[in-house]
Motif scaffolding. Structure first.
Motif, PDB file in Angstrom:
ATOM      1  N   LEU A   1       0.843  -1.196   0.000  1.00 14.80           N
ATOM      2  CA  LEU A   1       0.000   0.000   0.000  1.00 14.80           C
ATOM      3  C   LEU A   1       0.877   1.244   0.000  1.00 14.80           C
ATOM      4  CD1 LEU A   1      -2.681  -0.755   2.771  1.00 14.80           C
ATOM      5  CD2 LEU A   1      -3.029  -0.733   0.296  1.00 14.80           C
ATOM      6  N   HIS A   2       0.456   2.266  -0.743  1.00 11.02           N
ATOM      7  CA  HIS A   2       1.137   3.549  -0.639  1.00 11.02           C
ATOM      8  C   HIS A   2       0.647   4.246   0.632  1.00 11.02           C
ATOM      9  CE1 HIS A   2       3.387   3.659  -4.380  1.00 11.02           C
ATOM     10  NE2 HIS A   2       2.358   3.042  -4.934  1.00 11.02           N
ATOM     11  N   GLU A   3       1.524   4.995   1.230  1.00  9.09           N
ATOM     12  CA  GLU A   3       1.136   5.767   2.417  1.00  9.09           C
ATOM     13  C   GLU A   3      -0.128   6.554   2.130  1.00  9.09           C
ATOM     14  OE1 GLU A   3       4.895   7.933   3.378  1.00  9.09           O
ATOM     15  OE2 GLU A   3       4.106   7.868   5.417  1.00  9.09           O
ATOM     16  N   GLY A   4      -1.031   6.554   3.083  1.00 10.30           N
ATOM     17  CA  GLY A   4      -2.244   7.341   2.936  1.00 10.30           C
ATOM     18  C   GLY A   4      -3.411   6.600   2.301  1.00 10.30           C
ATOM     19  N   THR A   5      -3.126   5.442   1.732  1.00 11.47           N
ATOM     20  CA  THR A   5      -4.214   4.673   1.116  1.00 11.47           C
ATOM     21  C   THR A   5      -4.712   3.626   2.100  1.00 11.47           C
ATOM     22  OG1 THR A   5      -2.752   3.019   0.114  1.00 11.47           O
ATOM     23  CG2 THR A   5      -3.222   5.021  -1.179  1.00 11.47           C
ATOM     24  N   GLY A   6      -5.666   2.826   1.655  1.00 13.75           N
ATOM     25  CA  GLY A   6      -6.215   1.814   2.553  1.00 13.75           C
ATOM     26  C   GLY A   6      -6.583   0.556   1.803  1.00 13.75           C
ATOM     27  N   SER A   7      -6.882  -0.463   2.562  1.00 18.95           N
ATOM     28  CA  SER A   7      -7.311  -1.718   1.974  1.00 18.95           C
ATOM     29  C   SER A   7      -7.914  -2.590   3.055  1.00 18.95           C
ATOM     30  CB  SER A   7      -6.124  -2.425   1.308  1.00 18.95           C
ATOM     31  OG  SER A   7      -6.565  -3.535   0.556  1.00 18.95           O
TER      32      SER A   7
ATOM     33  N   ARG B   1      -7.173   3.969  12.937  1.00 22.11           N
ATOM     34  CA  ARG B   1      -7.268   3.756  11.486  1.00 22.11           C
ATOM     35  C   ARG B   1      -7.628   2.319  11.127  1.00 22.11           C
ATOM     36  NH1 ARG B   1      -2.774   3.724   9.723  1.00 22.11           N
ATOM     37  NH2 ARG B   1      -1.479   3.930  11.594  1.00 22.11           N
TER      38      ARG B   1
ATOM     39  N   HIS C   1      -9.942  -3.709   8.117  1.00 27.42           N
ATOM     40  CA  HIS C   1      -9.746  -2.584   7.212  1.00 27.42           C
ATOM     41  C   HIS C   1      -8.682  -1.652   7.777  1.00 27.42           C
ATOM     42  CE1 HIS C   1     -13.373  -3.181   4.608  1.00 27.42           C
ATOM     43  NE2 HIS C   1     -13.708  -3.909   5.642  1.00 27.42           N
TER      44      HIS C   1
ATOM     45  N   ARG D   1      -7.081   2.107   7.009  1.00 22.86           N
ATOM     46  CA  ARG D   1      -7.207   3.333   6.212  1.00 22.86           C
ATOM     47  C   ARG D   1      -6.033   4.252   6.533  1.00 22.86           C
ATOM     48  NH1 ARG D   1      -8.894   7.562   9.336  1.00 22.86           N
ATOM     49  NH2 ARG D   1      -9.980   7.037  11.279  1.00 22.86           N
ATOM     50  N   ASP D   2      -5.714   5.118   5.584  1.00 17.66           N
ATOM     51  CA  ASP D   2      -4.621   6.086   5.761  1.00 17.66           C
ATOM     52  C   ASP D   2      -3.357   5.370   6.263  1.00 17.66           C
ATOM     53  OD1 ASP D   2      -4.020   8.947   7.940  1.00 17.66           O
ATOM     54  OD2 ASP D   2      -3.276   8.505   5.907  1.00 17.66           O
TER      55      ASP D   2
END
Lengths: 114, 111
Positions: B13-19, B58, B73, B75-76
């Protein structure tokens, strides 16, 4: 801070040697579990106790390990004759037995068998 | 374990994204626990659920016993979230709560 205390943190043994690790469960938790986590992150249930009695254990544990949870003393898990394949992280967990309360895990004893 | 299927096995994951991570169960479970393995190899408890959802910062987790799955989950995402995440579930049939573990998800957060 973990409330389940496992000692030692690291243990190094030669093949054929005994390897003993200890666990002090959280106060008030009558149920204790031991799990083995190998280098591939696979977990294996080994044995569980309710108070001093064994509830379940796998074949390997019954044949090669000695385990107990005496009253007023730490629980212990001892491999009678260590093998290279026993190298792993041994995790102790304790719980109340109520489903709404999470098991607490210790930090583990990392055993290396040379 | 054979009763718990965890996916994905690896995630970037890129920083700031979520999954989301997911665990599917082959049988009805009583509760689920989510962990992160820290740098010393110890398991850090994230969530324990017997039903519904829980949120902490988060992270958010859900457990549906009837549909036989649980999710985690994120996030961020931050760099310090990198690590290996495990789910573990309590089997309805087992004596006093033996846990069945998933195979883990290795999360890498990229700057």
């Amino acid at each position: 801070n973990s409330k389940v205390i496992q000692t030692p943190r690291y243990l190094v043994k030669g093949q054929g040697q005994k390897a003993k690790m200890r666990c002090i469960p959280e106060k008030g938790h009558p149920v204790v579990f031991w799990y083995q986590q190998n280098k591939n992150n696979e977990f294996k249930f080994l044995i569980n106790f309710q108070n001093q009695e064994v509830l379940q254990q796998i074949d390997m544990t019954e044949k090669r390990f000695s385990a107990e949870c005496p009253s007023n003393s730490p629980c212990s898990l001892e491999i009678q004759s260590s093998e290279a394949g026993d190298s792993a992280l041994y995790l102790c967990a304790s719980r109340t037995g109520w489903d709404n309360q999470a098991p607490l895990f210790g930090e583990g004893t990392r055993l290396s068998v040379l | 374990g054979d009763q718990v299927e965890q996916s994905p096995s690896a995630l970037s994951l890129h920083e700031g994204t979520g999954s989301a991570l997911r665990c599917n169960f082959t049988t009805t479970m009583r509760a689920v626990q989510w962990f992160r393995k820290n740098s010393r190899g110890s398991l850090i408890n994230l969530f324990y659920l017997a039903s519904g959802t829980k949120e902490n910062g988060r992270l958010k987790s859900a457990f549906d016993s009837k549909e036989r799955y649980s999710t985690l989950h994120i996030r961020d995402a931050q760099l310090e979230d990198s690590g290996t995440y495990f789910c573990a579930a309590l089997d309805r049939g087992s004596a006093l709560g033996r846990l069945h573990f998933g195979a883990g998800t290795q999360l890498i957060v990229i700057p």
